[in-house]
Scaffold this motif. Structure first.
Motif, mmCIF file in Angstrom:
data_model
loop_
_atom_site.group_PDB
_atom_site.id
_atom_site.type_symbol
_atom_site.label_atom_id
_atom_site.label_comp_id
_atom_site.label_asym_id
_atom_site.label_seq_id
_atom_site.Cartn_x
_atom_site.Cartn_y
_atom_site.Cartn_z
ATOM 1 N N VAL A 488 13.688 39.259 46.198
ATOM 2 C CA VAL A 488 14.513 38.199 46.764
ATOM 3 C C VAL A 488 15.030 38.542 48.162
ATOM 4 N N PHE A 489 15.397 39.797 48.379
ATOM 5 C CA PHE A 489 16.055 40.149 49.632
ATOM 6 C C PHE A 489 15.209 41.001 50.577
ATOM 7 N N ILE A 490 14.278 41.776 50.052
ATOM 8 C CA ILE A 490 13.488 42.665 50.902
ATOM 9 C C ILE A 490 12.100 42.101 51.159
ATOM 10 N N LYS A 491 11.355 41.942 50.095
ATOM 11 C CA LYS A 491 10.005 41.408 50.239
ATOM 12 C C LYS A 491 10.026 39.943 50.655
ATOM 13 N N ARG A 492 10.998 39.177 50.069
ATOM 14 C CA ARG A 492 11.139 37.738 50.297
ATOM 15 C C ARG A 492 9.836 37.025 49.984
ATOM 16 N N ALA A 493 9.740 36.549 48.759
ATOM 17 C CA ALA A 493 8.521 35.878 48.297
ATOM 18 C C ALA A 493 8.132 34.748 49.233
ATOM 19 N N PRO A 494 6.840 34.591 49.511
ATOM 20 C CA PRO A 494 6.382 33.525 50.409
ATOM 21 C C PRO A 494 6.830 32.154 49.921
ATOM 22 N N LYS A 495 7.160 31.298 50.872
ATOM 23 C CA LYS A 495 7.601 29.954 50.519
ATOM 24 C C LYS A 495 6.410 29.105 50.092
ATOM 25 N N LEU A 496 6.616 28.349 49.013
ATOM 26 C CA LEU A 496 5.589 27.412 48.561
ATOM 27 C C LEU A 496 6.142 26.009 48.690
ATOM 28 N N GLU A 497 5.415 25.115 49.269
ATOM 29 C CA GLU A 497 5.958 23.802 49.564
ATOM 30 C C GLU A 497 5.263 22.688 48.789
ATOM 31 N N ALA A 498 4.632 23.024 47.684
ATOM 32 C CA ALA A 498 3.926 21.980 46.931
ATOM 33 C C ALA A 498 4.899 20.938 46.404
#
Length: 498
Positions: A488-498
């Motif tokens: 959540v804070f370091i890697k920050r999952a890629p945003k998905l906009e579906a």
């Protein structure tokens, strides 16, 4: 075919994994006592590794993974749950309903203490559920009670018979979740095999189908509701969401998050393009330009305003349908005593009970340090306020307009609630796990593995207190929080906009 040497040579490793899983599940179902913690953890760990490898290896073969999910559950059909005794209360409540007695109005102990047996096998059920369950009023919502009643209807005098019927209901719900989960993943253009991180997970198979926790039924209605919402059938989605709430109350926490789904801030403000004097139009007066600009602003603002009104109307209608449907489902049990008993029982989960907590345990230790007492009553009053504030922050300050953004918001809100809760039973993690399959976050999958450590509390089950080993609990949450913070804070999952 299975004895064909060529087949055995080609598929010897998958066959070994499947047969080993079948064997381990059988041992888990019929030859395990929950206080045998070495055997418990060894079996669970082996099953989890095998599950992970099977999903990785056969992620392109959805049909095969589906057969495995059904086959592994089928092993438990005739098994009495061995990690939880809650099912005894389920059977009691179901039989009370068939006897025409409102299960919300009486504790089990109120009958047994007077040597009364309102249902078949009353003494056996009372002994099985234990003192804690027997001394409190039931807190299971009406659709859950309906499942209990169905179990009693088909097996009014057999504990095993009732277990089998309720287990079949939970298994059916799991495959409903599989069906609608795959549909959601397809529409979101996410890998279909993601659903098997839930459906084939030994945590789900053991806790839901094995130990008869009805989170599986609640999750089925929740996933179905999300699918209906995605395809635009929001009225039916509201009804189905109410069914989910009427199995377990936990989906109530998601209600505020639907605000942005219905009310899109992008449609609130109409962008206007001012007229710029160019070419031959450069002789326009300032007043003419202003009047033209004003007319365009009015004509664009009115549709936007109407859109907002329509969106708010849909949102209010959605909430109204959810609330009215839920109240109607509770209505058959309504009485002044019901309200009093139910509210008191629900309050116990905030101010009395404690099990496998994380941040709460830290707050409790601080309370001991400063006051010398367990401050659960105070902490249990403060944490719901913190949860409500967090829900409101996520509702209004985070963009939750796309399906994945909405589901991710649900995942974060529920995670915060469990991180601050006084009681986190293993099966609670099931809801986090199903939400995670539609996102890029994997910390619920990790939690579904390490949650088995919480069962070490039952090593001293015969003592007055379950005597949780705080070092074990710390190990569990160090792993969970470590993955959570990384994602959540370091890697920050890629945003998905579906």
């Amino acid at each position: 075919m299975f004895l064909n040497p060529t087949f055995l040579k080609l598929y010897k490793i998958p066959l070994f994994m499947v047969l080993s899983s079948l064997l381990f599940y059988w041992v888990f179902a019929y030859d395990l006592v929950r206080t045998d913690y070495i055997k418990l953890i060894a079996l669970y760990s082996a099953l989890f590794v095998l599950f992970y490898k099977l999903v990785q290896r056969f992620k392109g073969n959805i049909q095969f993974l589906t057969y495995l999910a059904f086959g592994f559950r089928a092993i438990f059909i005739l098994a009495i749950p061995n990690l939880s005794q809650d099912f005894y209360r389920f059977i009691w409540d179901g039989r009370m309903i068939l006897e025409g007695i409102n299960p919300y109005l009486f504790t089990v102990e109120s009958f047994i203490s007077q040597s009364k047996s309102p249902v078949a096998q009353a003494l056996e059920l009372r002994a099985g559920m234990g003192d804690l369950n027997a001394s409190h009023f039931t807190n299971y919502p009406p659709i859950n009670q309906l499942c209990f009643a169905i179990g009693a209807l088909f097996a009014s005098k057999s504990i095993l018979g009732s277990v089998i019927v309720m287990r079949l209901l939970i298994i059916a719900a799991d495959f409903g979740t599989l069906h609608f989960g795959k549909k959601i993943l397809d529409k979101l253009k996410l890998p279909t095999h993601n659903i098997f991180w839930y459906v084939l997970n030994p945590f789900i198979i053991i806790e839901l189908a094995g130990n008869l926790h009805f989170e599986g039924v609640m999750i089925f209605f929740l996933v179905w509701s999300l699918y209906l919402l995605y395809v635009g059938k929001w009225q039916f989605a509201a009804v189905v969401l109410a069914l989910s709430i009427s199995v377990k109350l936990i989906p109530l926490i998601f209600l505020p998050l639907f605000f942005q789904w219905f009310v899109s801030s992008e449609s609130k403000i109409a962008k206007k393009t001012p007229l710029s004097p160019q070419g031959n139009n450069s002789n326009f007066s300032v007043n003419e330009v202003w009047q033209s600009d004003k007319k365009e602003a009015i004509t664009t603002a009115l549709p936007a305003r109407n859109d907002v009104i329509n969106q708010l109307t849909k949102l209010i209608a959605f909430y109204t349908i959810v609330i009215i449907t839920t109240l109607l489902l509770f209505a058959p049990f309504y009485s002044s005593e019901f309200i009093n008993n139910y509210s008191k029982t629900v309050a116990l989960w905030f101010q009395n009970f404690e099990f496998n907590g994380s941040l709460y345990y830290l707050a409790r230790e601080i309370g001991y340090l400063y006051s010398g007492y367990n401050e659960i009553a105070i902490i249990g009053t403060v944490t719901p306020i913190l949860v409500i504030l967090f829900v409101l922050i996520v509702t209004f300050l985070r963009r939750n307009k796309t399906p994945i953004a909405l589901i991710t918001a649900m995942l974060l809100v529920l995670s915060f609630y469990y991180f601050t809760a006084t009681t986190v039973h293993p099966w609670y993690v099931a809801t986090l796990l199903i939400l995670s399959v539609f996102t890029r976050y994997k910390f619920p999958l990790v939690w579904s593995f390490v949650i088995i450590l919480s069962y070490l509390a039952y090593v001293n089950v015969d003592s007055a207190d379950k005597s949780e080993n705080l070092w074990i609990i710390a190990l569990e949450y160090i792993i969970v929080y470590g993955v959570f913070i990384w994602e959540v804070f370091i890697k920050r999952a890629p945003k998905l906009e579906a």
